[in-house]
Design a protein around this motif. Structure first.
Motif, PDB file in Angstrom:
ATOM      1  N   LYS A  56       8.649  -4.452  25.584  1.00 14.61           N
ATOM      2  CA  LYS A  56       9.716  -4.186  26.634  1.00 14.61           C
ATOM      3  C   LYS A  56      10.281  -2.700  26.595  1.00 14.61           C
ATOM      4  O   LYS A  56      10.568  -2.247  25.565  1.00 14.61           O
ATOM      5  CB  LYS A  56      10.972  -5.099  27.030  1.00 14.61           C
ATOM      6  CG  LYS A  56      10.537  -6.463  27.298  1.00 14.61           C
ATOM      7  CD  LYS A  56      11.830  -7.299  27.359  1.00 14.61           C
ATOM      8  CE  LYS A  56      11.325  -8.752  27.425  1.00 14.61           C
ATOM      9  NZ  LYS A  56      12.483  -9.682  27.898  1.00 14.61           N
ATOM     10  N   ASN A  61      11.983  -4.037  31.134  1.00 10.15           N
ATOM     11  CA  ASN A  61      10.736  -4.091  31.837  1.00 10.15           C
ATOM     12  C   ASN A  61       9.681  -4.400  30.992  1.00 10.15           C
ATOM     13  O   ASN A  61       9.586  -3.655  29.882  1.00 10.15           O
ATOM     14  CB  ASN A  61      10.415  -3.171  32.972  1.00 10.15           C
ATOM     15  CG  ASN A  61      11.593  -2.925  33.866  1.00 10.15           C
ATOM     16  OD1 ASN A  61      12.310  -3.740  34.505  1.00 10.15           O
ATOM     17  ND2 ASN A  61      11.749  -1.449  34.258  1.00 10.15           N
ATOM     18  N   VAL A  62       8.911  -5.447  31.409  1.00  9.68           N
ATOM     19  CA  VAL A  62       7.548  -5.845  30.286  1.00  9.68           C
ATOM     20  C   VAL A  62       6.765  -4.648  30.633  1.00  9.68           C
ATOM     21  O   VAL A  62       6.361  -4.542  31.484  1.00  9.68           O
ATOM     22  CB  VAL A  62       7.228  -7.050  30.768  1.00  9.68           C
ATOM     23  CG1 VAL A  62       5.877  -7.534  29.998  1.00  9.68           C
ATOM     24  CG2 VAL A  62       8.196  -8.203  30.599  1.00  9.68           C
ATOM     25  N   ASP A  78      -0.980  -6.725  30.841  1.00 10.31           N
ATOM     26  CA  ASP A  78       0.178  -5.783  31.173  1.00 10.31           C
ATOM     27  C   ASP A  78       0.883  -6.538  31.801  1.00 10.31           C
ATOM     28  O   ASP A  78       1.065  -7.854  31.915  1.00 10.31           O
ATOM     29  CB  ASP A  78      -0.747  -4.758  32.058  1.00 10.31           C
ATOM     30  CG  ASP A  78      -1.286  -5.293  33.404  1.00 10.31           C
ATOM     31  OD1 ASP A  78      -1.293  -6.349  33.559  1.00 10.31           O
ATOM     32  OD2 ASP A  78      -1.877  -4.435  34.233  1.00 10.31           O
ATOM     33  N   ASN A  79       2.076  -5.875  32.373  1.00  6.53           N
ATOM     34  CA  ASN A  79       3.164  -6.827  33.154  1.00  6.53           C
ATOM     35  C   ASN A  79       2.714  -7.393  34.334  1.00  6.53           C
ATOM     36  O   ASN A  79       3.532  -8.256  34.955  1.00  6.53           O
ATOM     37  CB  ASN A  79       4.163  -5.687  33.581  1.00  6.53           C
ATOM     38  CG  ASN A  79       3.878  -4.396  34.661  1.00  6.53           C
ATOM     39  OD1 ASN A  79       2.548  -4.375  34.756  1.00  6.53           O
ATOM     40  ND2 ASN A  79       4.618  -3.708  35.122  1.00  6.53           N
TER      41      ASN A  79
END
Length: 83
Positions: A56, A61-62, A78-79
């Motif tokens: 993160k 946010n990832v 990915d996110n």
């Protein structure tokens, strides 16, 4: 030909000068922390409830999720969940 070689040398030098040097350490929670050469936190990695390793950014946010598939291979997503 000489211009192409000069352009290639310039691109190579500019790429090397903008690359980041990251150092990894653990914080008080036991999470892995990636810091740049100035000590700014770039990303924090920890395991989630599934046992996947999640990176993160400093805002939470990832960035990337690393897990193992049924063959035992490491899979990075990915996110958005794309491999």
């Amino acid at each position: 030909m000489k211009k192409i070689l000069l352009l290639f040398a310039f691109v190579l030098l500019s790429t090397l000068s903008y690359s980041q040097e990251l150092t990894y350490s653990k914080n008080y929670n036991g999470d892995t922390v990636a810091k740049d050469k100035y000590g700014n936190i770039v990303a924090t990695g920890s395991k989630n409830y599934n046992g996947d390793f999640v990176w993160k950014d400093k805002y939470g946010n990832v960035i990337k999720t690393e897990s193992r598939n049924y063959n035992g291979d490491k899979v990075s997503k990915d996110n958005y969940g794309k491999i």
